[in-house]
Design an enzyme around this catalytic site. Structure first.
Site, PDB file in Angstrom:
ATOM      1  N   SER A  66      35.076  39.874  17.945  1.00  0.00           N
ATOM      2  CA  SER A  66      34.257  39.933  16.740  1.00  0.00           C
ATOM      3  C   SER A  66      33.100  40.936  16.902  1.00  0.00           C
ATOM      4  CB  SER A  66      33.770  38.525  16.427  1.00  0.00           C
ATOM      5  OG  SER A  66      33.322  38.461  15.107  1.00  0.00           O
TER       6      SER A  66
ATOM      7  N   LYS B  38      20.106  30.437  -6.735  1.00  0.00           N
ATOM      8  CA  LYS B  38      19.102  30.258  -5.691  1.00  0.00           C
ATOM      9  C   LYS B  38      19.561  29.297  -4.584  1.00  0.00           C
ATOM     10  CE  LYS B  38      15.080  31.392  -4.137  1.00  0.00           C
ATOM     11  NZ  LYS B  38      14.828  32.747  -3.686  1.00  0.00           N
TER      12      LYS B  38
END
Lengths: 165, 317
Positions: free
Chosen positions: B134, B186
């Site tokens: 990764s 949000k």
């Protein structure tokens, strides 16, 4: 009345330049082993190359290493001054001077510590003291007592005891 | 006369005693000053002797220390970038060797390190040990040469940002999530409610974008086409021998092989120097106290600690 005076007589005169130089070299060798020795690790690890140009470029670009070198140099100078000043105060001689049988003497009364410090000021590695690296020894040739400039200022001189029967 | 001679000898002996004492004290002072310089000035810095700089990339790759990974090994990107810059400025260093043993970490941190590697003009080699997957592979791909063991785990080109969602658990205990937001997205990915389909689409799009950046970087670094890299960027890991066949790594081997390659390339005798954060005496002391305090806190607050883990949203490669 028996006075038991020593059979050999002696008189005092200015130490010869050759003896003074040899004594200084011996002292520097001693200091090289005992004082410079611990700092050698820092210099080897901090300065990456034996090539002057590369080392200079490196130090210019790396402030931390430059600070370490500067600090080391200041500490070394302090230790050098302590060597000369303390030994000259306590014994009037350093190792080199003992080997060459020369002594530090005050022109006035007793030798004081400030005199020993002033004599060693040429060892400081920053301006304006680095000017003494040239002025100090050159002054010697113009002084009748073979005094360096700092010796003149500290009112000391280096003498030799000559023995004769 | 004998008394005079004895006095002279005693005086001479005392002189030598004083000299020896002074020299020993100066030697001790010298070591003391060297210790001060090393302790306070060189704290956190490195020795510069050596012609191959070794930089370790271990554990989770992060942009800054994260308390959630207190006991896990981690690599901070700013530290690695600093080491790379110092190796770059050191004329004695001919090559930089990255010893990688990491499952990945933050995408930003991996990119920061990768960019710093690409900026340096020194020859760079990465050696993957157990794992270089990764984000760690992102970093390795930026080097000039990748060496891995035939059984090393590498690849895993992809992005993950999974989290635990507790809305069902809260419902079970009659706990309600009071949603008070200004801005409809949000509280996106809040663990206390289900993600809406639209939110999931937005999130997935961002993850896909980051993955595209990842693919783009690997393609550029490994001189492959994006389409080829995309083929093995479903997050799958590969062992070293597979990775070599796919072109993800260059050589099967280990650190000694890497050193040999550098020696042959530059015709030098390798002198490895590790670039790492050196701990000062004060760091060691505070580390000991911190760990002890952590143990105490862990015992008291372990349930609170686990709960706090799921509140934060992070994106990892």
């Amino acid at each position: 009345m028996r006075l038991n005076l020593p059979k050999k007589k002696s008189f005092v005169g200015n130490a010869s330049l050759v003896k003074r130089i040899i004594a200084f070299i011996v002292d520097i060798l001693i200091l090289n082993i005992f004082v410079l020795g611990p700092f050698r690790k820092i210099f080897i690890n901090v300065i990456p190359s034996n090539n002057f140009r590369e080392a200079y470029d490196f130090l210019i670009n790396n402030r931390l290493e430059t600070n370490a070198i500067q600090l080391s140099v200041v500490f070394i100078a302090i230790l050098f001054i302590l060597y000369f000043s303390v030994l000259e105060l306590k014994t009037k001689q350093t190792v080199g001077k003992i080997i060459m049988n020369i002594y530090v003497e005050s022109k006035k009364k007793e030798l004081r510590y400030w005199q020993c410090i002033v004599r060693s000021l040429f060892l400081l590695p920053f301006f304006p003291f680095i000017l003494l690296w040239i002025i100090d020894p050159v002054y010697l040739f113009f002084n009748k007592d073979n005094q360096r400039l700092t010796e003149y200022l500290s009112r000391t001189k280096v003498i030799e005891k000559f023995k004769y029967v | 006369m004998n008394i005079f001679r004895k006095k002279m000898k005693k005086k001479q002996r005392n002189k030598w005693v004083i000299i020896i004492v002074v020299v020993v004290i100066l030697w001790l002072l010298g070591n003391f000053f060297v210790g001060i310089i090393k302790l306070f000035l060189f704290a956190g810095e490195i020795d510069v002797a050596g012609n191959i700089a070794v930089i370790h990339i271990k554990g989770i790759i992060l942009t800054s220390k994260d308390p959630r990974f207190f006991y896990e090994e981690s690599t901070i990107s700013s530290d690695v970038v600093k080491f790379i810059e110092r190796a770059e400025k050191n004329p004695a260093v001919k090559a930089i060797l990255f010893e990688i043993n990491s499952p990945g970490g933050s995408a930003v941190a991996s990119d920061e390190i990768g960019s710093a590697i690409k900026k340096t003009k020194k020859f760079t080699v990465s050696v993957i040990r157990d794992t270089g997957a990764s984000g760690a592979y992102w970093i390795a791909s930026a080097t000039d040469l990748i060496i891995a063991n035939k059984m090393s785990i590498t690849g895993s080109i992809g992005v993950i940002s999974s989290y635990l969602e507790f809305s069902g658990l809260l419902d079970k205990y009659g706990v309600e999530y009071q949603r008070l937001v200004s801005g409809k997205y949000k509280d996106i990915a809040s663990p206390f409610r289900n993600m809406t389909a639209e939110e999931e689409r937005i999130f997935q799009k961002n993850l896909d974008t980051i993955r595209d950046y990842f693919i783009e970087e690997v393609a550029k670094n490994r001189n492959m086409s994006k389409s080829k890299v995309r083929q093995f960027s479903e997050g799958l890991f590969y062992i070293g021998s597979e990775a070599k066949e796919l072109g993800l790594i260059d050589v099967l081997g280990n650190k000694d092989d890497a050193v040999k390659i550098i020696e042959d390339k530059f015709n030098i005798t390798a002198d490895l120097v590790e670039y790492k954060e050196k701990k000062t005496f004060m760091d060691i002391i505070s580390d000991v106290f911190s760990r002890q305090s952590f143990r105490v806190g862990q015992g008291i607050g372990s349930s609170l600690f686990r709960e706090s883990l799921v509140n934060d949203l992070s994106i990892y490669t």
